[in-house]
Design an enzyme around this catalytic site. Structure first.
Site, PDB file in Angstrom:
ATOM      1  N   GLY A   1       4.492  77.323  15.761  1.00 14.72           N
ATOM      2  CA  GLY A   1       3.209  76.999  15.143  1.00 14.72           C
ATOM      3  C   GLY A   1       3.185  75.571  14.609  1.00 14.72           C
ATOM      4  O   GLY A   1       3.581  74.624  15.285  1.00 14.72           O
TER       5      GLY A   1
ATOM      6  N   ALA B   1       6.352  85.567  20.346  1.00 14.17           N
ATOM      7  CA  ALA B   1       7.817  85.683  20.360  1.00 14.17           C
ATOM      8  C   ALA B   1       8.456  85.107  19.097  1.00 14.17           C
ATOM      9  O   ALA B   1       9.391  85.691  18.542  1.00 14.17           O
ATOM     10  CB  ALA B   1       8.381  84.992  21.601  1.00 14.17           C
TER      11      ALA B   1
ATOM     12  N   SER C   1       2.609  92.362  17.039  1.00 10.55           N
ATOM     13  CA  SER C   1       2.536  90.966  17.479  1.00 10.55           C
ATOM     14  C   SER C   1       3.214  90.827  18.828  1.00 10.55           C
ATOM     15  O   SER C   1       4.205  91.505  19.100  1.00 10.55           O
ATOM     16  CB  SER C   1       3.213  90.036  16.472  1.00 10.55           C
ATOM     17  OG  SER C   1       3.144  88.696  16.924  1.00 10.55           O
ATOM     18  N   ASN C   2       2.670  89.948  19.662  1.00  9.13           N
ATOM     19  CA  ASN C   2       3.319  89.581  20.915  1.00  9.13           C
ATOM     20  C   ASN C   2       3.793  88.129  20.878  1.00  9.13           C
ATOM     21  O   ASN C   2       4.265  87.600  21.882  1.00  9.13           O
ATOM     22  CB  ASN C   2       2.360  89.774  22.101  1.00  9.13           C
ATOM     23  CG  ASN C   2       2.082  91.243  22.368  1.00  9.13           C
ATOM     24  OD1 ASN C   2       2.901  92.106  22.055  1.00  9.13           O
ATOM     25  ND2 ASN C   2       0.910  91.546  22.924  1.00  9.13           N
TER      26      ASN C   2
ATOM     27  N   ASP D   1      -1.106  88.450   9.204  1.00  6.85           N
ATOM     28  CA  ASP D   1      -1.992  87.381   9.640  1.00  6.85           C
ATOM     29  C   ASP D   1      -1.705  86.214   8.719  1.00  6.85           C
ATOM     30  O   ASP D   1      -1.565  86.384   7.505  1.00  6.85           O
ATOM     31  CB  ASP D   1      -3.463  87.779   9.584  1.00  6.85           C
ATOM     32  CG  ASP D   1      -4.309  86.826  10.424  1.00  6.85           C
ATOM     33  OD1 ASP D   1      -3.954  86.617  11.602  1.00  6.85           O
ATOM     34  OD2 ASP D   1      -5.308  86.288   9.924  1.00  6.85           O
ATOM     35  N   SER D   2      -1.548  85.086   9.305  1.00  2.10           N
ATOM     36  CA  SER D   2      -1.171  83.928   8.511  1.00  2.10           C
ATOM     37  C   SER D   2      -1.825  82.698   9.088  1.00  2.10           C
ATOM     38  O   SER D   2      -2.303  82.700  10.225  1.00  2.10           O
ATOM     39  CB  SER D   2       0.353  83.771   8.492  1.00  2.10           C
ATOM     40  OG  SER D   2       0.867  83.760   9.808  1.00  2.10           O
TER      41      SER D   2
END
Length: 201
Positions: free
Chosen positions: A156, A12, A9-10, A70-71
């Site tokens: 998110g 942060a 993942s990138n 993945d969410s």
């Protein structure tokens, strides 16, 4: 010396959260960005497919074991949307705020009793790019969508995801509480336990 594990993942916020959640696994965790690995294209039709795509991509580019998740958010009144498209709900280059704006617009006029939602997470570990037996763990966090943003923590959709029994949004929870309750925390706890078994930790 601990074995290295690349985190696919990138994002942060996600990197920070996962490094904390997987810190007990016995592996030294390196974000893929630190190795110059680009993001994988998420073309899967499910959380499992996308998590595997990202993990195998990171393992192939790094030569290291990899972990990916993945969410997404599933909203009952929207038929389960945004689902696997959560990160790109408002478009390919959408920010968290853009996605929240689209979500709140889609729920405009929907009463509180019909705003049920859940965060779902699938987390996978692959030993290498050819691993035919990946470890897969899942977590689910039930709640509902508020009408306004609340709190500045997390990332998110956290500011609009209301947590039952707390009176708080996910963005208002202390990090240790969020890690204990969240979909990602649930999946990470299962996966970290399996990783400790692999490393003899």
């Amino acid at each position: 010396m601990r074995r290295k594990l690349v985190l696919a993942s990138n994002n942060a916020g996600k990197v920070r959260e996962l490094q904390t959640l997987i810190s007990t696994s016995g592996f030294e965790i390196v974000p893929q960005g630190a190795l110059g690995i680009p993001e994988a294209e998420e073309t899967g039709a499910s959380f499992v497919e996308n998590a595997l795509i990202k993990a195998y991509h990171a393992a192939r580019h790094s030569g290291l074991p990899a972990i990916a998740d993945d969410s997404g958010l599933e909203v009952d009144a929207l038929g389960g949307e945004p689902g696997v498209h959560s990160a790109r709900y408002a478009g390919p280059a959408a920010s968290d705020d853009d996605n929240i704006d689209r979500l709140l617009a889609a729920l405009d006029g929907v009463e509180a009793g019909r705003r049920g939602a859940r965060f779902r997470c699938v987390m996978v570990f692959v030993r290498d790019a050819e691993d035919t037996g990946p470890l897969i763990a899942e977590g689910c966090w039930e709640g509902w969508i508020g009408e306004n943003r609340r709190g500045s923590g997390g990332f998110g959709y956290d500011p609009v995801f209301l947590v039952p029994g707390t009176g708080l949004s996910a963005a208002e929870l202390p990090p240790e509480d969020k890690n204990r309750l969240s979909h990602r925390g649930q999946a990470a706890a299962v996966l970290a336990s399996r990783l400790r078994a692999l490393t003899g930790g």
